[in-house]
Design a protein around this motif. Structure first.
Motif, PDB file in Angstrom:
ATOM      1  N   ALA A 168       0.833  -1.207   0.000  1.00 42.62           N
ATOM      2  CA  ALA A 168       0.000   0.000   0.000  1.00 42.62           C
ATOM      3  C   ALA A 168       0.867   1.256   0.000  1.00 42.62           C
ATOM      4  O   ALA A 168       0.621   2.199  -0.774  1.00 42.62           O
ATOM      5  CB  ALA A 168      -0.928  -0.007   1.212  1.00 42.62           C
ATOM      6  N   HIS A 169       1.901   1.265   0.837  1.00 44.21           N
ATOM      7  CA  HIS A 169       2.766   2.441   0.920  1.00 44.21           C
ATOM      8  C   HIS A 169       3.530   2.674  -0.372  1.00 44.21           C
ATOM      9  O   HIS A 169       3.786   3.828  -0.754  1.00 44.21           O
ATOM     10  CB  HIS A 169       3.739   2.284   2.084  1.00 44.21           C
ATOM     11  N   ALA A 170       3.909   1.581  -1.044  1.00 44.67           N
ATOM     12  CA  ALA A 170       4.614   1.713  -2.323  1.00 44.67           C
ATOM     13  C   ALA A 170       3.747   2.408  -3.362  1.00 44.67           C
ATOM     14  O   ALA A 170       4.262   3.023  -4.309  1.00 44.67           O
ATOM     15  CB  ALA A 170       5.057   0.344  -2.822  1.00 44.67           C
ATOM     16  N   ALA A 171       2.436   2.296  -3.192  1.00 41.88           N
ATOM     17  CA  ALA A 171       1.494   2.949  -4.111  1.00 41.88           C
ATOM     18  C   ALA A 171       0.999   4.285  -3.552  1.00 41.88           C
ATOM     19  O   ALA A 171       0.033   4.849  -4.056  1.00 41.88           O
ATOM     20  CB  ALA A 171       0.309   2.021  -4.385  1.00 41.88           C
ATOM     21  N   ASP A 172       1.649   4.763  -2.493  1.00 36.06           N
ATOM     22  CA  ASP A 172       1.314   6.047  -1.874  1.00 36.06           C
ATOM     23  C   ASP A 172      -0.108   6.053  -1.296  1.00 36.06           C
ATOM     24  O   ASP A 172      -0.817   7.061  -1.346  1.00 36.06           O
ATOM     25  CB  ASP A 172       1.469   7.194  -2.882  1.00 36.06           C
ATOM     26  N   ALA A 173      -0.505   4.910  -0.738  1.00 35.03           N
ATOM     27  CA  ALA A 173      -1.804   4.810  -0.068  1.00 35.03           C
ATOM     28  C   ALA A 173      -1.562   4.532   1.415  1.00 35.03           C
ATOM     29  O   ALA A 173      -0.533   3.975   1.802  1.00 35.03           O
ATOM     30  CB  ALA A 173      -2.639   3.690  -0.679  1.00 35.03           C
ATOM     31  N   TYR A 174      -2.507   4.919   2.236  1.00 33.49           N
ATOM     32  CA  TYR A 174      -2.423   4.622   3.664  1.00 33.49           C
ATOM     33  C   TYR A 174      -2.902   3.199   3.929  1.00 33.49           C
ATOM     34  O   TYR A 174      -3.698   2.646   3.154  1.00 33.49           O
ATOM     35  CB  TYR A 174      -3.267   5.606   4.470  1.00 33.49           C
ATOM     36  N   PHE A 175      -2.422   2.634   5.041  1.00 38.38           N
ATOM     37  CA  PHE A 175      -2.851   1.279   5.416  1.00 38.38           C
ATOM     38  C   PHE A 175      -3.496   1.292   6.798  1.00 38.38           C
ATOM     39  O   PHE A 175      -2.923   1.808   7.761  1.00 38.38           O
ATOM     40  CB  PHE A 175      -1.680   0.301   5.417  1.00 38.38           C
ATOM     41  N   MET A 176      -4.677   0.705   6.872  1.00 42.90           N
ATOM     42  CA  MET A 176      -5.421   0.592   8.125  1.00 42.90           C
ATOM     43  C   MET A 176      -5.724  -0.871   8.401  1.00 42.90           C
ATOM     44  O   MET A 176      -5.911  -1.666   7.478  1.00 42.90           O
ATOM     45  CB  MET A 176      -6.735   1.376   8.028  1.00 42.90           C
ATOM     46  N   THR A 177      -5.752  -1.228   9.685  1.00 44.75           N
ATOM     47  CA  THR A 177      -6.192  -2.575  10.043  1.00 44.75           C
ATOM     48  C   THR A 177      -7.141  -2.527  11.228  1.00 44.75           C
ATOM     49  O   THR A 177      -6.917  -1.798  12.194  1.00 44.75           O
ATOM     50  CB  THR A 177      -5.000  -3.501  10.354  1.00 44.75           C
ATOM     51  N   ASP A 178      -8.220  -3.285  11.114  1.00 38.87           N
ATOM     52  CA  ASP A 178      -9.102  -3.543  12.247  1.00 38.87           C
ATOM     53  C   ASP A 178      -8.457  -4.691  13.018  1.00 38.87           C
ATOM     54  O   ASP A 178      -8.539  -5.842  12.612  1.00 38.87           O
ATOM     55  CB  ASP A 178     -10.501  -3.919  11.742  1.00 38.87           C
ATOM     56  N   ALA A 179      -7.806  -4.349  14.120  1.00 32.89           N
ATOM     57  CA  ALA A 179      -7.073  -5.357  14.902  1.00 32.89           C
ATOM     58  C   ALA A 179      -7.820  -5.720  16.179  1.00 32.89           C
ATOM     59  O   ALA A 179      -7.212  -6.160  17.158  1.00 32.89           O
ATOM     60  CB  ALA A 179      -5.678  -4.846  15.232  1.00 32.89           C
ATOM     61  N   THR A 180      -9.132  -5.554  16.163  1.00 33.27           N
ATOM     62  CA  THR A 180      -9.943  -5.752  17.365  1.00 33.27           C
ATOM     63  C   THR A 180      -9.718  -7.120  17.993  1.00 33.27           C
ATOM     64  O   THR A 180      -9.628  -7.243  19.219  1.00 33.27           O
ATOM     65  CB  THR A 180     -11.440  -5.572  17.030  1.00 33.27           C
ATOM     66  N   GLN A 181      -9.653  -8.166  17.180  1.00 28.58           N
ATOM     67  CA  GLN A 181      -9.477  -9.520  17.712  1.00 28.58           C
ATOM     68  C   GLN A 181      -8.019  -9.839  18.036  1.00 28.58           C
ATOM     69  O   GLN A 181      -7.743 -10.752  18.815  1.00 28.58           O
ATOM     70  CB  GLN A 181     -10.000 -10.558  16.705  1.00 28.58           C
TER      71      GLN A 181
END
Length: 393
Positions: A168-181
């Protein structure tokens, strides 16, 4: 009637740790002051919030100024995804997510589609894992966010989020994760793993309900989000309103305990999960849903052919017999009233009948081997009885 209760639905919610409750009680009874008040009692509440923020940040190797308290993971997800969409739409209006995400993510993305955003919903393989090449192919010049759940709530399947974040970063996009579990169960280092935004909830790690947090990267490529709730400038201006001091203190205590006891919890819980799973998979016409290697150590999702999962859940929680009450699940607690099959299992290739015949067992740190012995016997009995009911005469 006093019946033994065996709780194996810890992915839905967990029992609050007594030590967490002890930490919260002073701020429910004696020091109930507003953390923004300038008198002595307010200052004490403010200091308790600062301590809790440090405890939460320490669990995921974040900085304290990167943590924003919310009412839970759902609010954190809305704040993150809608915030990125609003603040970075001039760069692009394309978002990438996964078909097996929690509905907090999927419904937020569906909402943004009504506002002119384009969303790509990546498929998963039969074991629940994403094909990394699909992520690369989905990225576009106008992609602003890739959001991928770390650990699936229904199957426990773990995605390779560090590799996805790099892509994602290589494409200049942000990365998010739902890490609730995942938070509190497995080690997480947000900086080393390249996470820009991450959501969590207190009641999934033996803390209170009604409290969660959003990690927002401030180091290196700083992320800016607009306010979700206006009116006072609390939580760095993102979420105004009087702070839930007891809940925040409880979340902090739960995070501190999780960090200290993570390894021993893993050893204890995994041993119980593996024993339960191995015994249940010896039943005829059963199979495991999800990747066996890349998953949380507390979760097993099992298909019991020709067994209606709702009937099984009712049978395991029947007050009319002498058997213990056993709490299990057939999907996400947030969608348990739905008559639709699990979107997670159908995305993995299961048909509707098999999806409706699958049960999730999620074990916690308060589970005991004696409870697992009983669960195995009661589940076997319930399955045999249900299958006999559908045998042709």
């Amino acid at each position: 009637m006093n019946k033994q209760v065996i709780y194996l639905d810890n992915n839905a919610t967990t029992q609050i740790d007594e030590r967490v409750l002890d930490a919260m009680m002073p701020f429910l009874k004696d020091n109930f002051a507003n953390a923004n008040s300038t008198h002595l009692f307010g200052v004490e509440s403010h200091e308790a919030v600062k301590k809790a923020r440090r405890q939460v940040a320490d669990l995921i190797s974040a900085e304290t100024n990167e943590m924003v308290f919310t009412s839970g993971a759902t609010e954190a997800i809305n704040l993150a995804i809608k915030g990125v969409a609003e603040n970075y739409e001039k760069k692009g209006k394309h978002i990438i997510t996964v078909s097996t995400e929690h509905y907090a993510v999927l419904d937020t993305c569906k909402y943004l589609e009504t506002k002119g955003f384009e969303v790509t919903y990546l498929p998963v393989a039969n074991d629940g894992l994403i094909n990394i090449e699909d992520v690369k192919l989905a990225l576009r010049h106008d992609t602003i966010l890739v959001t991928v759940m770390y650990a699936n709530n229904e199957t426990g399947v773990l995605q390779n989020i560090q590799e996805i974040a790099e892509i994602a970063h290589a494409a200049d996009a942000y990365f998010m994760t739902d890490a609730t579990q995942a938070v509190g169960k497995i080690p997480i280092d947000v900086d080393n793993m390249g996470i820009d935004l991450m959501c969590m909830s207190g009641h999934k790690l033996y803390g209170p309900k009604g409290i969660g947090a959003l990690y927002i990267r401030q180091r290196n490529n700083r992320i800016k989000l607009p306010a979700l709730i206006h009116g006072g400038g609390h939580e760095r201006g993102l979420r105004s309103g009087t702070l839930n001091v007891p809940g925040i203190v409880g979340l902090g205590a739960a995070c501190a305990i999780a960090k200290k006891e993570m390894r021993q919890n893993e050893q204890h819980i995994k041993a119980l999960r593996d024993y339960l799973e191995n015994e249940l998979l010896q039943i005829e016409d059963t199979s495991l849903n999800g990747n066996k290697k890349h998953r949380l150590y507390n979760t097993t999702n099992i298909l019991f052919k020709d067994v209606d999962s709702d009937a099984m859940i009712m049978g395991l929680s029947n007050m009319e017999n002498d058997l213990p009450l056993i709490a299990v699940s057939n999907g996400s607690a947030c969608t348990s009233a739905s008559i639709e099959p699990s979107h997670v299992l159908t995305a993995m290739g299961l048909n509707e009948i098999d999806s409706f015949s699958s049960i999730r067992f999620s074990i916690g740190k308060f589970s005991r081997i004696e409870q697992i012995y009983i669960t195995i016997e009661v589940v076997k009995k319930c399955i045999y009885e249900l299958r006999e009911m559908i045998l042709p005469i």
